[in-house]
Motif scaffolding. Structure first.
Motif, PDB file in Angstrom:
ATOM      1  N   ALA A 253       0.833  -1.209   0.000  1.00  0.00           N
ATOM      2  CA  ALA A 253       0.000   0.000   0.000  1.00  0.00           C
ATOM      3  C   ALA A 253       0.865   1.255   0.000  1.00  0.00           C
ATOM      4  CB  ALA A 253      -0.934   0.000   1.209  1.00  0.00           C
TER       5      ALA A 253
ATOM      6  N   GLU B 167       3.700   1.821  -7.986  1.00  0.00           N
ATOM      7  CA  GLU B 167       3.062   0.528  -8.222  1.00  0.00           C
ATOM      8  C   GLU B 167       3.610  -0.160  -9.466  1.00  0.00           C
ATOM      9  OE1 GLU B 167      -1.425  -1.442  -8.571  1.00  0.00           O
ATOM     10  OE2 GLU B 167      -1.178   0.730  -8.361  1.00  0.00           O
TER      11      GLU B 167
ATOM     12  N   TRP C  28      -1.969  -8.588  -4.859  1.00  0.00           N
ATOM     13  CA  TRP C  28      -2.393  -7.254  -4.440  1.00  0.00           C
ATOM     14  C   TRP C  28      -3.870  -7.019  -4.751  1.00  0.00           C
ATOM     15  CZ3 TRP C  28      -2.086  -3.682  -1.206  1.00  0.00           C
ATOM     16  CH2 TRP C  28      -2.420  -2.350  -1.469  1.00  0.00           C
TER      17      TRP C  28
ATOM     18  N   GLN D   1      -6.832  -6.624  -1.579  1.00  0.00           N
ATOM     19  CA  GLN D   1      -7.589  -5.364  -1.490  1.00  0.00           C
ATOM     20  C   GLN D   1      -9.086  -5.595  -1.327  1.00  0.00           C
ATOM     21  OE1 GLN D   1      -6.199  -1.861  -4.092  1.00  0.00           O
ATOM     22  NE2 GLN D   1      -5.260  -3.645  -5.080  1.00  0.00           N
TER      23      GLN D   1
ATOM     24  N   TYR E  75      -8.678  -4.662   4.862  1.00  0.00           N
ATOM     25  CA  TYR E  75      -7.936  -3.693   4.042  1.00  0.00           C
ATOM     26  C   TYR E  75      -8.782  -2.446   3.810  1.00  0.00           C
ATOM     27  CZ  TYR E  75      -6.100  -1.223   0.059  1.00  0.00           C
ATOM     28  OH  TYR E  75      -5.649  -0.210  -0.761  1.00  0.00           O
ATOM     29  N   LYS E  76     -10.032  -2.643   3.456  1.00  0.00           N
ATOM     30  CA  LYS E  76     -10.904  -1.503   3.148  1.00  0.00           C
ATOM     31  C   LYS E  76     -11.080  -0.583   4.348  1.00  0.00           C
ATOM     32  CE  LYS E  76     -13.435  -4.111  -0.365  1.00  0.00           C
ATOM     33  NZ  LYS E  76     -14.725  -4.718  -0.763  1.00  0.00           N
TER      34      LYS E  76
ATOM     35  N   GLY F 127      -7.826   1.288   2.752  1.00  0.00           N
ATOM     36  CA  GLY F 127      -8.640   1.826   1.669  1.00  0.00           C
ATOM     37  C   GLY F 127      -9.435   3.057   2.059  1.00  0.00           C
TER      38      GLY F 127
ATOM     39  N   ASP G  46      -7.327   4.979  -0.776  1.00  0.00           N
ATOM     40  CA  ASP G  46      -7.757   4.551  -2.102  1.00  0.00           C
ATOM     41  C   ASP G  46      -8.268   5.738  -2.911  1.00  0.00           C
ATOM     42  OD1 ASP G  46      -7.048   1.978  -1.689  1.00  0.00           O
ATOM     43  OD2 ASP G  46      -9.067   1.133  -1.653  1.00  0.00           O
ATOM     44  N   GLY G  47      -7.787   5.854  -4.140  1.00  0.00           N
ATOM     45  CA  GLY G  47      -8.279   6.901  -5.040  1.00  0.00           C
ATOM     46  C   GLY G  47      -8.084   8.306  -4.493  1.00  0.00           C
TER      47      GLY G  47
ATOM     48  N   LYS H 245      -9.231   9.611  -1.910  1.00  0.00           N
ATOM     49  CA  LYS H 245      -9.164   9.705  -0.452  1.00  0.00           C
ATOM     50  C   LYS H 245      -7.745  10.013   0.036  1.00  0.00           C
ATOM     51  CE  LYS H 245     -12.915   6.352  -0.052  1.00  0.00           C
ATOM     52  NZ  LYS H 245     -13.265   4.961   0.294  1.00  0.00           N
ATOM     53  N   ARG H 246      -6.748   9.580  -0.722  1.00  0.00           N
ATOM     54  CA  ARG H 246      -5.364   9.845  -0.320  1.00  0.00           C
ATOM     55  C   ARG H 246      -5.103  11.351  -0.259  1.00  0.00           C
ATOM     56  NH1 ARG H 246      -1.609   7.550  -5.064  1.00  0.00           N
ATOM     57  NH2 ARG H 246      -3.165   5.885  -4.997  1.00  0.00           N
TER      58      ARG H 246
END
Length: 267
Positions: A203, A211, A225, A229, A234-235, A239, A243-244, A246-247
């Motif tokens: 991650a 990646e 991987w 996920q 993980y979520k 996540g 994820d996407g 949200k980072r």
């Protein structure tokens, strides 16, 4: 049970994944190391190293990531009455230690733009100096953290340190790639605490936009991987924050805090 942690902390992610996988209830306390919250006196008295995570169960306090996870396993076994919950075997523990031996600090910091890294480093040093003045009885421990901050900056200028750290990661990933050619998960056909240790490493590589270089280039890890996920743990642990889009929300919130506090000189 209480866990002091933060989404940015790789070791915190490992422990939280273990807690979620074992369905252990706990009280969560966010301690953001980038904003210097791990230097607050209440946390620092509990753990003078200032490192995350810290797991507390009554008077029992644990700082080591692997020891925390093994403690969580024992709690899960006791809670279930020992039914169908095995304790990690030798192979799992060996993989856990192998993954934990790689230090992500220098690799992560070396991939952050210098202007942001220097800005945050300067802010944290000022936080430490401010706490040192507020709590003279902790001055020696705070001074040690200040020295470590300067040593980290020096090591980031040392190309040999960065090269060895990167080579260590590559060796680890290559070994995992070979293993995943034989088994579905890191230590066998069943998900284990070895996977809990590896997932945050992958991650972190994704968060650093690496990646393609480190995950996609290894077919077995790439497939693995995608698989891990999908896990609810993980979520919830990773996540939810990274994820996407949200980072960016997670990072911008912290960056704004540091900028405002710096401008107001409130450390």
């Amino acid at each position: 049970m209480q866990l002091y942690h933060h989404p940015y902390s790789l070791d915190s992610q490992k422990v939280r994944l273990a807690l979620e996988e074992k369905s252990i209830d706990y009280t969560s306390y966010h301690v953001n190391p980038i904003t210097g919250k791990n230097m607050d006196s209440s946390f620092f008295r509990m753990n003078p190293s200032g490192k995350l995570p810290v797991f507390k169960n009554g008077a029992h306090i644990i700082f080591s990531t692997i020891e925390i996870i093994q403690y969580i396993e024992r709690i899960a076994i006791v809670s279930s009455g020992g039914d169908n919950i095995p304790f990690s075997g030798r192979e799992v523990v060996d993989w856990m230690q192998k993954i934990q031996d790689w230090n992500p600090k220098f690799f992560t910091l070396s991939h952050i733009p210098e202007k942001y890294r220097f800005y945050v480093s300067k802010f944290i040093r000022r936080v430490v100096i401010a706490r040192m003045a507020e709590y003279p009885d902790l001055a020696r421990a705070y001074h040690q953290k200040l020295r470590e901050a300067y040593e980290t900056e020096d090591k980031l200028k040392n190309q040999d340190v960065l090269r060895r750290n990167k080579e260590h990661l590559i060796r680890l990933l290559d070994e995992v790639e070979t293993q995943l050619n034989k088994t579905a998960y890191v230590a066998g056909e069943e998900f284990s605490m070895a996977d809990v240790m590896l997932i945050p490493v992958l991650a972190r590589l994704v968060l650093l936009n690496l990646e393609d270089e480190y995950i996609s280039s290894r077919p077995n890890i790439a497939e693995y991987w995608i698989l891990v996920q999908q896990r609810p743990s993980y979520k919830k642990v990773i996540g939810k924050y990274f994820d996407g889009w949200k980072r960016y929300k997670t990072l911008i919130k912290t960056w704004c805090f540091v900028r405002i506090r710096s401008m107001l000189k409130r450390y």
